[in-house]
Design an enzyme around this catalytic site. Structure first.
Site, PDB file in Angstrom:
ATOM      1  CG  HIS A 306      -2.079   0.911   1.131  1.00 20.58           C
ATOM      2  ND1 HIS A 306      -2.011   2.253   1.418  1.00 20.58           N
ATOM      3  CD2 HIS A 306      -3.325   0.670   0.711  1.00 20.58           C
ATOM      4  CE1 HIS A 306      -3.190   2.798   1.206  1.00 20.58           C
ATOM      5  NE2 HIS A 306      -4.013   1.860   0.769  1.00 20.58           N
ATOM      6  CG  ASP A 364      -8.296  -4.428  -2.708  1.00 15.28           C
ATOM      7  OD1 ASP A 364      -7.499  -3.477  -2.709  1.00 15.28           O
ATOM      8  OD2 ASP A 364      -9.522  -4.298  -2.880  1.00 15.28           O
TER       9      ASP A 364
HETATM   10  C1  SDX Z   1      -6.219   0.140  -2.825  1.00 18.99           C
HETATM   11  O1  SDX Z   1      -4.458   4.632  -1.945  1.00 18.99           O
HETATM   12  C2  SDX Z   1      -5.389   4.002  -1.325  1.00 18.99           C
HETATM   13  O2  SDX Z   1      -5.770   4.359  -0.226  1.00 18.99           O
HETATM   14  C3  SDX Z   1      -5.967   2.843  -2.087  1.00 18.99           C
HETATM   15  C4  SDX Z   1      -6.980   1.978  -1.332  1.00 18.99           C
HETATM   16  C5  SDX Z   1      -8.240   2.743  -1.043  1.00 18.99           C
HETATM   17  O3  SDX Z   1      -8.969   2.359  -0.111  1.00 18.99           O
HETATM   18  O4  SDX Z   1      -8.563   3.675  -1.839  1.00 18.99           O
HETATM   19  O5  SDX Z   1      -6.419   1.536  -0.099  1.00 18.99           O
HETATM   20  C6  SDX Z   1      -7.388   0.772  -2.160  1.00 18.99           C
HETATM   21  O6  SDX Z   1      -5.925   0.490  -3.932  1.00 18.99           O
HETATM   22  C7  SDX Z   1      -5.399  -0.871  -2.067  1.00 18.99           C
HETATM   23  C8  SDX Z   1      -4.148  -1.361  -2.883  1.00 18.99           C
HETATM   24  C9  SDX Z   1      -4.641  -2.435  -3.842  1.00 18.99           C
HETATM   25  N1  SDX Z   1      -3.591  -2.773  -4.828  1.00 18.99           N
HETATM   26  C10 SDX Z   1      -2.961  -3.963  -4.770  1.00 18.99           C
HETATM   27  O7  SDX Z   1      -3.147  -4.808  -3.888  1.00 18.99           O
HETATM   28  C11 SDX Z   1      -2.039  -4.199  -5.950  1.00 18.99           C
HETATM   29  C12 SDX Z   1      -0.697  -4.762  -5.447  1.00 18.99           C
HETATM   30  N2  SDX Z   1      -0.050  -3.682  -4.717  1.00 18.99           N
HETATM   31  C13 SDX Z   1       0.981  -2.916  -5.453  1.00 18.99           C
HETATM   32  O8  SDX Z   1       0.619  -2.659  -6.789  1.00 18.99           O
HETATM   33  C14 SDX Z   1       1.454  -1.700  -4.657  1.00 18.99           C
HETATM   34  O9  SDX Z   1       1.704  -2.128  -3.377  1.00 18.99           O
HETATM   35  C15 SDX Z   1       0.577  -0.477  -4.571  1.00 18.99           C
HETATM   36  C16 SDX Z   1       0.182   0.032  -5.920  1.00 18.99           C
HETATM   37  C17 SDX Z   1      -0.654  -0.732  -3.758  1.00 18.99           C
HETATM   38  C18 SDX Z   1       1.391   0.616  -3.847  1.00 18.99           C
HETATM   39  O10 SDX Z   1       2.369   0.974  -4.687  1.00 18.99           O
HETATM   40  P1  SDX Z   1       3.513   2.018  -4.224  1.00 18.99           P
HETATM   41  O11 SDX Z   1       3.228   2.681  -2.959  1.00 18.99           O
HETATM   42  O12 SDX Z   1       3.795   2.859  -5.399  1.00 18.99           O
HETATM   43  O13 SDX Z   1       4.646   1.055  -3.855  1.00 18.99           O
HETATM   44  P2  SDX Z   1       5.766   0.727  -4.825  1.00 18.99           P
HETATM   45  O14 SDX Z   1       5.150   0.263  -6.108  1.00 18.99           O
HETATM   46  O15 SDX Z   1       6.705   1.879  -4.867  1.00 18.99           O
HETATM   47  O16 SDX Z   1       6.421  -0.496  -4.080  1.00 18.99           O
HETATM   48  C19 SDX Z   1       7.448  -0.294  -3.121  1.00 18.99           C
HETATM   49  C20 SDX Z   1       8.315  -1.534  -3.308  1.00 18.99           C
HETATM   50  C21 SDX Z   1       8.700  -1.763  -4.765  1.00 18.99           C
HETATM   51  O17 SDX Z   1       9.985  -2.352  -4.756  1.00 18.99           O
HETATM   52  P3  SDX Z   1      11.266  -1.382  -5.088  1.00 18.99           P
HETATM   53  O18 SDX Z   1      10.987  -0.706  -6.413  1.00 18.99           O
HETATM   54  O19 SDX Z   1      11.345  -0.425  -3.929  1.00 18.99           O
HETATM   55  O20 SDX Z   1      12.425  -2.365  -5.158  1.00 18.99           O
HETATM   56  O21 SDX Z   1       7.587  -2.711  -2.923  1.00 18.99           O
HETATM   57  C22 SDX Z   1       7.391  -3.560  -4.044  1.00 18.99           C
HETATM   58  C23 SDX Z   1       7.712  -2.759  -5.296  1.00 18.99           C
HETATM   59  O22 SDX Z   1       8.269  -3.602  -6.292  1.00 18.99           O
HETATM   60  N3  SDX Z   1       5.989  -3.973  -4.011  1.00 18.99           N
HETATM   61  C24 SDX Z   1       5.565  -5.226  -4.179  1.00 18.99           C
HETATM   62  C25 SDX Z   1       4.168  -5.161  -4.030  1.00 18.99           C
HETATM   63  N4  SDX Z   1       3.798  -3.893  -3.795  1.00 18.99           N
HETATM   64  C26 SDX Z   1       4.916  -3.160  -3.794  1.00 18.99           C
HETATM   65  N5  SDX Z   1       6.204  -6.363  -4.442  1.00 18.99           N
HETATM   66  C27 SDX Z   1       5.428  -7.468  -4.568  1.00 18.99           C
HETATM   67  N6  SDX Z   1       4.084  -7.507  -4.433  1.00 18.99           N
HETATM   68  C28 SDX Z   1       3.416  -6.359  -4.160  1.00 18.99           C
HETATM   69  N7  SDX Z   1       2.093  -6.371  -4.021  1.00 18.99           N
END
Ligand code: SDX
Length: 430
Positions: A306, A364
């Site tokens: 998140h 989720d």
């Molecule tokens: C919702 O914003 C909100 O409040 C949203 C929400 C709401 O109520 O409105 O809470 C609802 O959207 C919840 C999130 C649902 N999405 C997912 O479950 C999809 C999987 N999650 C990822 O896509 C990701 O965690 C996000 C999009 C939710 C957050 O992305 P960020 O904050 O931009 O984090 P990031 O992509 O910068 O990740 C940080 C690191 C990265 O590694 P590095 O580049 O630092 O090496 O963590 C890794 C990412 O590769 N990472 C994951 C991961 N999520 C982040 N690695 C594996 N699996 C994951 N799910």
């Protein structure tokens, strides 16, 4: 940074910018005059360090895993209240008195029907149209039916539009589902509460009496409360940006639906269930954990991570409890997907990569299993998220429209494209 000012030195010039404190959370450095004073922009793609507005509606403490709606913890609202009470709280800022709640519930219940022409609207779609595509269109189409509540400068019309959205989105969502399964639409029944009425509109059939299951209805109501609002997430920010141009509330909410559909946002519940089905067995979990860590693999664990929560999403905990309650009520003893989800959560919470990146289950992660058990196809999962989030979107939209400081949102950019050059006729191009 002194108590109330931040000093920034750039190219030999030092400027002071005011620092503002909120009641909770991080202070902000007010940079609206920054470009005027320095001739440079700040740069923050994805707004990881940028506050886009001032708000009094919802607060998240990502490190502590806390979510407050108007100061009230989400677990207390979900366990002790109901979704319409949360709607009142988000819109008005206070929990309703008994009389206020009865009046609000009555107003919502007496706006649940949609114009009869809407049933013909649905018949323009193929039966296999994704229900989110239908919802996107239907919410935008509401501005074609309710011309008497689209003057955003009229406080009365703003509240009427809010009530209409809260009341009619479940009816439209149920119609989208019925249309997709080829069953007749079911009209709302005002003798039922909000969640009971929605479940009946989705699952009742003309040939038999629909029996309300209070455990399942409470679970549905809880799921709506958990998804009602969440600060300035991507879809809420979309609604605010659309609203900042003066667009009507229904068009703004349709913009929010479009943004929520993405798998990184509200589409994650559908994507998470698909992921669990793809994993297929507990034995294959390590393979998917490895893929999630692999920089060259775009695969991510849906339902994990998140932007704000760097701790357990408080909604995920309640979602897990709700999931178990629904499976128990339905006598589903061993749901293989739940076994995979719980084992995946156990492994991930002990894995260095996830611990170091503070990746926890989010709202989720368990919702897909619960919604599937309630009888919804995965294509309806994000529709249910949009149904619940409509109140958060409209509350945030109202707050923005009523904020005297608000102006049209117009971000700038860091331009790295071609410098000026002149047209070359096609016969001279190489
Ligand atoms: C919702 O914003 C909100 O409040 C949203 C929400 C709401 O109520 O409105 O809470 C609802 O959207 C919840 C999130 C649902 N999405 C997912 O479950 C999809 C999987 N999650 C990822 O896509 C990701 O965690 C996000 C999009 C939710 C957050 O992305 P960020 O904050 O931009 O984090 P990031 O992509 O910068 O990740 C940080 C690191 C990265 O590694 P590095 O580049 O630092 O090496 O963590 C890794 C990412 O590769 N990472 C994951 C991961 N999520 C982040 N690695 C594996 N699996 C994951 N799910």
């Amino acid at each position: 940074m002194s108590k109330n000012h931040a000093k920034i030195s750039i190219e030999g010039k030092t400027i002071e910018l005011p620092v503002r404190k909120g009641t909770l959370g991080a202070d902000v450095v007010e940079i609206s005059s920054y470009y005027k004073q320095t001739g440079t922009f700040t740069y923050d793609p994805g707004f990881t360090s940028t506050a886009s507005c001032e708000s009094r509606i919802t607060f998240i403490d990502g490190d502590k895993g806390v979510l407050l709606y108007r100061g009230y913890p989400i677990d207390e609202l979900a366990e002790k209240g109901d979704f319409l009470e949360t709607c009142y709280l988000l819109l008005y800022g206070e929990l309703p008195t008994k009389t206020q709640k009865e009046d609000f519930d009555y107003r919502v219940q007496h706006h649940t029907m949609v114009h009869e022409q809407f049933s013909r609207f649905f018949h323009g779609f193929r039966r296999d149209a994704h229900p989110m595509a239908i919802m996107l269109a239907a919410l935008g189409a509401m501005s074609a039916f309710y011309h008497d509540s689209i003057d955003i400068t009229d406080p009365h019309q703003r509240m009427v539009a809010s009530i209409r959205l809260i009341a009619k989105v479940p009816t439209l969502a149920a119609m989208a589902y019925k249309y997709s399964v080829g069953q007749p639409f079911v009209y709302p029944l005002n003798s039922l509460n909000y969640a009971e009425n929605f479940l009946r509109m989705c699952f009742a059939v003309p040939c038999e009496e629909y029996k309300v299951n209070p455990v399942l209805a409470k679970a549905m109501d809880t799921i709506f409360t958990l998804h009602a609002d969440h600060e300035q997430n991507a879809s809420t920010s979309t609604v605010r940006l659309a609203g900042s141009s003066g667009a009507n509330p229904f068009a703004c909410i349709a913009a929010g639906v479009a943004c929520l559909w993405g798998p990184a946002h509200g589409g994650a519940n559908e994507a998470c269930l698909k992921m669990l089905e793809e994993i297929g067995s507990v034995e294959r979990i390590p393979e998917f954990i490895a893929r999630a860590k692999d920089k060259d693999d775009p695969f991510r664990l849906m339902g994990f991570g998140h932007r704000v929560y760097k701790n357990y999403d408080p909604r995920a905990r309640i979602m897990q409890q709700t999931c178990h309650a629904v499976l128990k009520e339905l006598g589903i003893k061993d749901d293989p997907l739940l076994d995979i989800a719980m084992e995946l959560e156990r492994i991930a919470l002990h894995d260095e990569y996830f611990i170091e990146k503070k990746l926890y289950p989010n709202v989720d992660f368990y919702s897909g299993i619960t919604l599937k058990a309630l009888g919804f196809p995965s294509s309806m999962f994000t529709v249910l998220f949009a149904l619940a989030r409509s109140v958060g979107w409209i509350a945030q939209w109202k707050e923005m429209v009523e904020d005297p400081a608000q102006k049209i949102g117009r971000p700038r950019q860091l331009y790295t494209g071609a410098t000026e050059r002149h047209y070359v006729p096609v016969k001279n191009r190489k």
